[in-house]
Design an enzyme around this catalytic site. Structure first.
Site, mmCIF file in Angstrom:
data_model
loop_
_atom_site.group_PDB
_atom_site.id
_atom_site.type_symbol
_atom_site.label_atom_id
_atom_site.label_comp_id
_atom_site.label_asym_id
_atom_site.label_seq_id
_atom_site.Cartn_x
_atom_site.Cartn_y
_atom_site.Cartn_z
ATOM 1 N N LYS A 1 0.840 -1.188 0.000
ATOM 2 C CA LYS A 1 0.000 0.000 0.000
ATOM 3 C C LYS A 1 0.879 1.244 0.000
ATOM 4 O O LYS A 1 0.599 2.221 -0.680
ATOM 5 C CB LYS A 1 -0.882 -0.033 1.253
ATOM 6 N N ARG A 2 1.965 1.166 0.735
ATOM 7 C CA ARG A 2 2.872 2.319 0.817
ATOM 8 C C ARG A 2 3.486 2.668 -0.537
ATOM 9 O O ARG A 2 3.701 3.827 -0.843
ATOM 10 C CB ARG A 2 3.953 2.089 1.870
#
Ligand code: GLU
Length: 507
Positions: free
Chosen positions: A265-266
């Site tokens: 997600k990062r």
């Protein structure tokens, strides 16, 4: 051969990541290709990681992608319940069965005791300490304690877990549909907890028991589960169910576009693209947008995902869901990870917008227009607009910047782009054009173009040099489809109004 049954078994712990959707998709494609069942099982036994709303979100994502489960918590089916938390009572009996057969044992250690052993061993220079054959006899469990003491502890319901007794020095073999023959040592694998102190199974126990009870024939899951495979294969054997063990496939990871490792997600936040299918409203971290909100078509999204790790052996890249079902095979899934490429993802979407017909695009475009405060009843007109601009839209959301001038008179006119080549003759031309157009009785592309070119010739001007100013007058900028198409759709009155407006600000 028994009927093919596969399962997608997500844990409701957050937004559905690209990799999760691809796992669901490959399961679905395989099931449909083989006239089998696609089961959705919600693996929610880890109460500490449970996130409110995540299950519904998973369903919504599958629904958006067009991959509907044949069985599941919301569809029903004869192998339910399909939520592991609702199956809690089933698992203990199986765990106990393994204790009886000597493949598992009760462990009474408190977390503090385990920590303290770890510390002691660390002080002796032993790192990577785990609960395994080397240490289990130093711990408080039914293997180390006298039987009476174990019985007593069980009687008073002393908090305990059940752990698998991993064999020492063995090799576990199994066949993976993507990776071929796999051999893994049991040494190094700890005595995993099977049943937790709260009576809930861990993933390791639940996945085996449920795959068996639900008659799963093929288990496809992410590569991150490969290290746990020996535990699962041994459990199948210890339960005496070896003959029913599903065919395994461990799907390769989706990798970051830059560098190595799993796409997270990062990475999406860092590089500015979504990693979730749809918007996920995280109770803790707020809203994260998905591919859907960005303007991806689900057809394009799943097409792109399928090709991230699979192809049909030809150069073909654009596949409908039906075609994918027809062509899909597990042995064409790559064994190495595929780097995610957002530009390529957008390319898929652009191809899908181009190839979709107006009926398919109309509802989405209508929604986008409505979101911008424009409601349109004239469907034939909308359809023509869609047909005209779709080539120019990479994302569905591009329909607004590419077509808003059809609905709203542009307030900003990019006169700077026409001023350098502007002169009195051109002003004169457009003044004349207003007169000519005003006198026209019909308003269609041919007549608009014909009159324009005739007037240009009579004014001894090149029509090519007049078309850019005309476009800027109608659209506000240097973009859009054919200028005569635009004028025809805008109508005579609006065309004249826009020419007049620009002339007035060019003075
Ligand atoms: N619950 C596991 C997960 O979310 C499923 C793994 C499997 O498919 O066996 O990754």
């Amino acid at each position: 051969m028994s009927k093919v049954r596969v399962r997608f078994a997500p844990s409701p712990t957050g937004g559905l990541h690209l990799g999760g959707v691809r796992t669901a998709l490959y399961n679905y494609l395989f099931a449909k290709k083989n006239n089998g069942d696609f089961v959705l099982r919600i693996e929610d036994t880890d109460q500490t990681r449970y996130v409110e709303g995540a299950e519904q979100y998973i369903l919504d994502c599958l629904n958006w992608c067009g991959i509907q489960p044949d069985e599941g918590p919301h569809t029903g089916g004869e192998y339910g319940p399909y939520r592991q938390s609702e199956r809690k009572n089933i698992y203990r009996e199986y765990a106990e069965q393994l204790v009886k057969s000597g493949h598992a044992y009760y462990a009474f250690d408190t977390p503090e005791e385990i920590e303290s052993l770890r510390e002691t061993l660390k002080a002796q220079g032993k790192y990577n300490v785990q609960y395994d054959f080397q240490n289990r006899l130093n711990m408080r469990n039914s293997l180390s304690l006298p039987p009476e003491e174990t019985e007593e502890l069980l009687k008073i319901n002393f908090p305990h877990v059940i752990r698998i007794k991993m064999p020492r020095n063995e090799y576990v073999h199994f066949q993976d549909m993507i990776r071929g023959k796999i051999e893994m040592p049991t040494d190094g694998v700890d005595d995993k907890v099977l049943l937790k102190a709260d009576g809930m199974p861990t993933y390791h126990l639940a996945v085996v028991v449920d795959d068996y009870l639900m008659k799963i024939t093929h288990a496809f899951r992410g590569e991150e589960w490969l290290p746990s495979a020996p535990v699962h294969v041994l459990l199948w054997k210890y339960f005496g169910w070896e003959k029913h063990m599903p065919h395994w496939a461990h799907l390769p990871l989706i990798l970051k576009p830059d560098g190595n490792g799993k796409l997270s997600k990062r990475d999406g936040e860092r590089l500015g693209f979504p990693v979730f299918a749809m918007e996920w409203n995280d109770p803790k971290n707020g809203v994260v947008k998905g591919f859907k909100e960005l303007g991806f078509m689900p057809e394009a999204f799943i097409n792109m995902l399928a090709l991230l790790g699979w192809n049909d052996g030809t150069e073909q890249e654009i596949f409908s869901l039906e075609e994918m079902i027809e062509k899909f095979s597990m042995d064409r899934v790559h064994s190495h990870g595929a780097k995610f490429d957002f530009e390529k993802a957008k390319w898929f979407n652009h191809e899908w917008i181009k190839k979709s017909d107006v009926e398919r695009l109309r509802p989405d475009v209508k929604k986008i227009l409505e979101g911008n405060g424009v409601s349109i009843d004239d469907e034939p007109k909308l359809d023509k607009i869609i047909e005209l601009v779709k080539e120019r839209c990479t994302l569905l959301n591009d329909f607004w910047p590419q077509a808003s001038f059809f609905f709203i008179t542009p307030t900003e006119i990019d006169t700077a782009s026409i001023l350098p080549k502007w002169n009195e003759n051109k002003t004169q031309f457009f003044v004349e054009l207003i007169r000519t157009y005003s006198l026209m009785n019909s308003w269609n592309i041919n007549d608009i173009e014909h009159s324009f070119k005739e007037l240009a010739a009579a004014s001894r001007l090149k029509s090519g040099e007049l078309m850019l100013p005309f476009r800027v007058m109608l659209v506000g900028g240097k973009f859009g489809p054919g200028v005569f198409d635009i004028s025809a759709l805008l109508g005579k009155e609006e065309t004249l109004k826009r020419i007049e407006h620009t002339l007035s600000i060019m003075k």
